[in-house]
Design a protein around this motif. Structure first.
Motif, mmCIF file in Angstrom:
data_model
loop_
_atom_site.group_PDB
_atom_site.id
_atom_site.type_symbol
_atom_site.label_atom_id
_atom_site.label_comp_id
_atom_site.label_asym_id
_atom_site.label_seq_id
_atom_site.Cartn_x
_atom_site.Cartn_y
_atom_site.Cartn_z
ATOM 1 N N UNK A 21 0.816 -1.216 0.000
ATOM 2 C CA UNK A 21 0.000 0.000 0.000
ATOM 3 C C UNK A 21 0.847 1.262 0.000
ATOM 4 N N UNK A 22 0.186 2.353 -0.275
ATOM 5 C CA UNK A 22 0.740 3.678 -0.014
ATOM 6 C C UNK A 22 0.357 4.005 1.420
ATOM 7 N N UNK A 23 1.331 4.380 2.238
ATOM 8 C CA UNK A 23 1.051 4.706 3.631
ATOM 9 C C UNK A 23 1.006 6.224 3.783
ATOM 10 N N UNK A 24 -0.075 6.735 4.372
ATOM 11 C CA UNK A 24 -0.268 8.181 4.549
ATOM 12 C C UNK A 24 -0.366 8.486 6.036
ATOM 13 N N UNK A 25 0.451 9.404 6.518
ATOM 14 C CA UNK A 25 0.362 9.850 7.905
ATOM 15 C C UNK A 25 -0.577 11.054 8.001
ATOM 16 N N UNK A 35 -5.840 12.903 0.543
ATOM 17 C CA UNK A 35 -5.120 11.777 -0.053
ATOM 18 C C UNK A 35 -5.952 10.502 0.020
ATOM 19 N N UNK A 36 -6.606 10.276 1.147
ATOM 20 C CA UNK A 36 -7.440 9.083 1.277
ATOM 21 C C UNK A 36 -8.547 9.085 0.232
ATOM 22 N N UNK A 37 -9.165 10.225 0.035
ATOM 23 C CA UNK A 37 -10.279 10.340 -0.904
ATOM 24 C C UNK A 37 -9.817 10.158 -2.347
ATOM 25 N N UNK A 38 -8.729 10.822 -2.721
ATOM 26 C CA UNK A 38 -8.275 10.762 -4.112
ATOM 27 C C UNK A 38 -7.644 9.416 -4.435
ATOM 28 N N UNK A 39 -6.938 8.831 -3.481
ATOM 29 C CA UNK A 39 -6.390 7.486 -3.726
ATOM 30 C C UNK A 39 -7.510 6.474 -3.959
ATOM 31 N N UNK A 40 -8.606 6.619 -3.237
ATOM 32 C CA UNK A 40 -9.755 5.735 -3.462
ATOM 33 C C UNK A 40 -10.316 5.934 -4.864
ATOM 34 N N UNK A 45 -4.220 1.478 -3.544
ATOM 35 C CA UNK A 45 -4.331 0.847 -2.216
ATOM 36 C C UNK A 45 -3.613 1.720 -1.190
ATOM 37 N N UNK A 46 -4.342 2.141 -0.159
ATOM 38 C CA UNK A 46 -3.807 3.124 0.773
ATOM 39 C C UNK A 46 -4.134 2.766 2.209
ATOM 40 N N UNK A 210 -2.959 17.247 -4.427
ATOM 41 C CA UNK A 210 -2.856 15.819 -4.137
ATOM 42 C C UNK A 210 -2.617 15.025 -5.417
ATOM 43 N N UNK A 211 -3.375 15.310 -6.459
ATOM 44 C CA UNK A 211 -3.222 14.552 -7.709
ATOM 45 C C UNK A 211 -1.839 14.730 -8.327
ATOM 46 N N UNK A 212 -1.360 15.970 -8.385
ATOM 47 C CA UNK A 212 -0.048 16.212 -8.985
ATOM 48 C C UNK A 212 1.065 15.635 -8.108
#
Length: 311
Positions: A21-25, A35-40, A45-46, A210-212
């Motif tokens: 996964x990508x891990x986001x703090x 990030x959670x919203x856009x990765x979804x 996988x986040x 976030x996207x860029x």
């Protein structure tokens, strides 16, 4: 009769691959939630962790999280964000904004994990009158800006392959804790809204950021990048433009100097961000219109309540 099992290599080939996964703090902050919203949306996988689940200023907490989730990359959106309180609460500010990202960078480098972390336009002193680019020398005016400047230096020393994104002045329809939302809510309720007219910034639409940033991370870019939407506005100009787009009478916006707010932390009079790396973000005006269009229906449904003056 005993049933023979297939060879181990055949069994392994039949098992689904383990997805790193990508891990986001910083799960509870503006960027963490975005990030959670856009990765979804993008099918990435986040794993998004709160400070209780991953304290970046704690070496053991960082090591435990990286071992548990084995991410392909880490996005650090955690940190101390109260610019004025940082002037007195400087120990905590440096712990969360400088020490924490440096610990994370060291651990990611040791494991060969990509790292993205965020910095600020407040690393600059505002002494120039043309947009700041990545190679310009940081000279912060306040504790918060200095904590970010030191983090940039120390993160890249520990992890030369890290990606450090400087950005500025968030706005988004996804989060009410931003300047544009506060301005429009005041206008909707016909309440005066003070905004500084002697400070130029680069407003940044959070979904674009976030996207860029994700694109750069996937492309394995590194070093310092400036990401802000194209355009420069004072806070008063931004409030009036948002009001005009929302069809509101702009007279509720009360221009004043930044000094009139009496804020503890000094701000640069000019912190517009440009880039030598490339202009990857759309125009402020385009994204502000999108933001206002999404924001207004919800604002019209909100109950009457007191609106604090914003800067």
């Amino acid at each position: 009769m005993m049933q023979l099992l297939p060879p181990n290599d055949l069994l392994a080939s039949q098992m689904p691959p383990v997805i790193q996964p990508l891990l986001v703090t910083g799960a509870t902050g503006t960027l963490g939630r975005a990030f959670q919203r856009i990765c979804a949306m993008r099918g990435i996988e986040t794993v998004v962790l709160t400070r209780a689940e991953l304290d970046i200023s704690d070496v053991l907490s960082v090591e435990k999280a990286l071992a548990q989730y084995n991410p392909w990359a880490v996005v650090n959106t955690a940190g101390y964000v109260r610019v004025d309180e940082a002037e007195k609460d400087f120990q905590r500010c440096y712990l969360e904004n400088t020490v924490g990202p440096t610990i994370l960078a060291h651990a990611c480098a040791a494991r060969g994990i990509q790292l993205l972390t965020f910095s600020s336009d407040l690393v600059f002193d505002g002494s120039q009158s043309v947009a700041y680019v990545e190679s310009d020398q940081p000279r912060p005016l306040n504790v918060y800006g200095n904590s970010k400047r030191l983090a940039e230096r120390d993160v890249l020393l520990q992890h030369p392959g890290a990606l450090v994104v400087r950005t500025s002045a968030f706005f988004s329809a996804w989060d009410e804790h931003n300047f544009v939302h506060a301005a429009l809510r005041a206008g909707q309720q016909k309440q005066a809204f003070q905004a500084a007219d002697n400070v130029l910034v680069s407003p940044t639409f959070v979904p674009d950021l976030v996207n860029v940033s994700l694109d750069l991370l996937i492309d394995e870019e590194s070093g310092v990048w400036h990401l802000a939407n194209q355009g420069a506005y004072t806070w008063a100009e931004l409030a009036r433009l948002a009001a005009d787009m929302a069809g509101l009478d702009q007279s509720f916006v009360v221009p004043c100097s930044m000094e009139a707010f009496g804020l503890p932390a000094a701000r640069p009079a000019y912190s517009v961000l440009g880039s030598k790396q490339g202009s990857l973000m759309p125009l402020v005006e385009d994204r502000l219109y999108k933001c206002v269009t999404e924001m207004m229906p919800a604002l019209k449904r909100e109950p009457e309540e007191a609106i604090a003056l914003a800067s």
